[in-house]
Design a protein around this motif. Structure first.
Motif, PDB file in Angstrom:
ATOM      1  N   GLN A  54     -28.397   7.439   8.625  1.00 50.99           N
ATOM      2  CA  GLN A  54     -27.469   6.359   8.326  1.00 50.99           C
ATOM      3  C   GLN A  54     -27.463   5.402   9.519  1.00 50.99           C
ATOM      4  O   GLN A  54     -27.195   5.806  10.643  1.00 50.99           O
ATOM      5  CB  GLN A  54     -26.060   6.923   8.107  1.00 50.99           C
ATOM      6  CG  GLN A  54     -25.033   5.891   7.740  1.00 50.99           C
ATOM      7  CD  GLN A  54     -23.640   6.507   7.694  1.00 50.99           C
ATOM      8  OE1 GLN A  54     -23.181   7.050   8.693  1.00 50.99           O
ATOM      9  NE2 GLN A  54     -22.995   6.417   6.552  1.00 50.99           N
ATOM     10  N   VAL A  55     -27.818   4.144   9.257  1.00 49.85           N
ATOM     11  CA  VAL A  55     -27.784   3.117  10.288  1.00 49.85           C
ATOM     12  C   VAL A  55     -27.076   1.910   9.700  1.00 49.85           C
ATOM     13  O   VAL A  55     -27.403   1.464   8.595  1.00 49.85           O
ATOM     14  CB  VAL A  55     -29.201   2.714  10.760  1.00 49.85           C
ATOM     15  CG1 VAL A  55     -29.128   1.585  11.777  1.00 49.85           C
ATOM     16  CG2 VAL A  55     -29.938   3.914  11.337  1.00 49.85           C
ATOM     17  N   THR A  73     -27.187  -2.201   5.993  1.00 51.14           N
ATOM     18  CA  THR A  73     -28.194  -1.246   6.445  1.00 51.14           C
ATOM     19  C   THR A  73     -29.486  -2.026   6.657  1.00 51.14           C
ATOM     20  O   THR A  73     -29.926  -2.749   5.759  1.00 51.14           O
ATOM     21  CB  THR A  73     -28.411  -0.149   5.389  1.00 51.14           C
ATOM     22  OG1 THR A  73     -27.185   0.564   5.216  1.00 51.14           O
ATOM     23  CG2 THR A  73     -29.497   0.817   5.810  1.00 51.14           C
ATOM     24  N   PRO A  74     -30.125  -1.885   7.828  1.00 53.45           N
ATOM     25  CA  PRO A  74     -31.354  -2.646   8.065  1.00 53.45           C
ATOM     26  C   PRO A  74     -32.472  -2.197   7.121  1.00 53.45           C
ATOM     27  O   PRO A  74     -32.589  -1.013   6.799  1.00 53.45           O
ATOM     28  CB  PRO A  74     -31.695  -2.336   9.526  1.00 53.45           C
ATOM     29  CG  PRO A  74     -30.937  -1.095   9.854  1.00 53.45           C
ATOM     30  CD  PRO A  74     -29.748  -1.045   8.957  1.00 53.45           C
ATOM     31  N   PRO A  75     -33.293  -3.128   6.678  1.00 59.39           N
ATOM     32  CA  PRO A  75     -34.334  -2.802   5.705  1.00 59.39           C
ATOM     33  C   PRO A  75     -35.379  -1.809   6.207  1.00 59.39           C
ATOM     34  O   PRO A  75     -35.988  -1.104   5.412  1.00 59.39           O
ATOM     35  CB  PRO A  75     -34.972  -4.157   5.372  1.00 59.39           C
ATOM     36  CG  PRO A  75     -34.523  -5.090   6.432  1.00 59.39           C
ATOM     37  CD  PRO A  75     -33.266  -4.549   7.008  1.00 59.39           C
ATOM     38  N   TRP A  76     -35.589  -1.712   7.500  1.00 58.93           N
ATOM     39  CA  TRP A  76     -36.598  -0.798   8.037  1.00 58.93           C
ATOM     40  C   TRP A  76     -36.195   0.666   7.927  1.00 58.93           C
ATOM     41  O   TRP A  76     -37.037   1.553   8.010  1.00 58.93           O
ATOM     42  CB  TRP A  76     -36.945  -1.124   9.488  1.00 58.93           C
ATOM     43  CG  TRP A  76     -35.780  -1.368  10.395  1.00 58.93           C
ATOM     44  CD1 TRP A  76     -35.324  -2.579  10.821  1.00 58.93           C
ATOM     45  CD2 TRP A  76     -34.930  -0.388  11.003  1.00 58.93           C
ATOM     46  NE1 TRP A  76     -34.234  -2.412  11.645  1.00 58.93           N
ATOM     47  CE2 TRP A  76     -33.976  -1.068  11.780  1.00 58.93           C
ATOM     48  CE3 TRP A  76     -34.878   1.000  10.966  1.00 58.93           C
ATOM     49  CZ2 TRP A  76     -32.990  -0.414  12.504  1.00 58.93           C
ATOM     50  CZ3 TRP A  76     -33.888   1.655  11.689  1.00 58.93           C
ATOM     51  CH2 TRP A  76     -32.964   0.941  12.444  1.00 58.93           C
ATOM     52  N   LEU A  77     -34.912   0.959   7.715  1.00 55.61           N
ATOM     53  CA  LEU A  77     -34.461   2.346   7.646  1.00 55.61           C
ATOM     54  C   LEU A  77     -35.097   3.093   6.478  1.00 55.61           C
ATOM     55  O   LEU A  77     -35.519   4.238   6.620  1.00 55.61           O
ATOM     56  CB  LEU A  77     -32.939   2.424   7.559  1.00 55.61           C
ATOM     57  CG  LEU A  77     -32.362   3.834   7.494  1.00 55.61           C
ATOM     58  CD1 LEU A  77     -32.695   4.612   8.768  1.00 55.61           C
ATOM     59  CD2 LEU A  77     -30.870   3.789   7.267  1.00 55.61           C
ATOM     60  N   GLU A  78     -35.193   2.448   5.335  1.00 56.38           N
ATOM     61  CA  GLU A  78     -35.781   3.091   4.150  1.00 56.38           C
ATOM     62  C   GLU A  78     -37.206   3.557   4.429  1.00 56.38           C
ATOM     63  O   GLU A  78     -37.602   4.657   4.048  1.00 56.38           O
ATOM     64  CB  GLU A  78     -35.752   2.122   2.971  1.00 56.38           C
ATOM     65  CG  GLU A  78     -36.260   2.720   1.681  1.00 56.38           C
ATOM     66  CD  GLU A  78     -36.183   1.742   0.520  1.00 56.38           C
ATOM     67  OE1 GLU A  78     -36.901   1.972  -0.458  1.00 56.38           O
ATOM     68  OE2 GLU A  78     -35.409   0.770   0.597  1.00 56.38           O
TER      69      GLU A  78
END
Length: 102
Positions: A54-55, A73-78
């Motif tokens: 979780q970011v 949530t930043p897109p790079w987390l996925e």
């Protein structure tokens, strides 16, 4: 912040106007506690939840409508989660973001 709520004061991102009365940016129960990282950067605060999956990034806005959508949530987390990575910490510079994973 024991309950996970986050409040902010300071200069707003949208109008550059100082806000001196605390504004609740994140209500209790949203962040997986205890968080791994809670860090204020130039234009946003970054929070990494307990398990690193979780970011959240959040800005301080003066516009009330923007405030309602300030948490994202930043897109790079996925992409990192798909690669079975968890986030240890996030560091922002002027032109880049560095992400430390477990």
């Amino acid at each position: 912040m024991d309950d996970g709520s986050v409040f902010a004061v300071g200069v707003t991102t949208d109008t550059k106007v100082p806000i001196f009365e605390p504004i609740e940016l994140i209500p209790p129960g949203v962040i997986d506690m205890p968080c791994r990282q809670f860090a204020a950067h130039f234009d946003r605060t970054i929070i990494v939840g307990r398990d690193g999956k979780q970011v959240f990034m959040i800005h301080l806005w003066e516009d009330v409508e923007f405030q309602e959508n300030a948490l994202f949530t930043p897109p790079w987390l996925e992409h990192l989660i798909k690669d079975n990575q968890t986030v240890r910490s996030v560091h922002r510079g002027w032109l880049h973001t560095a992400i430390s994973t477990d």
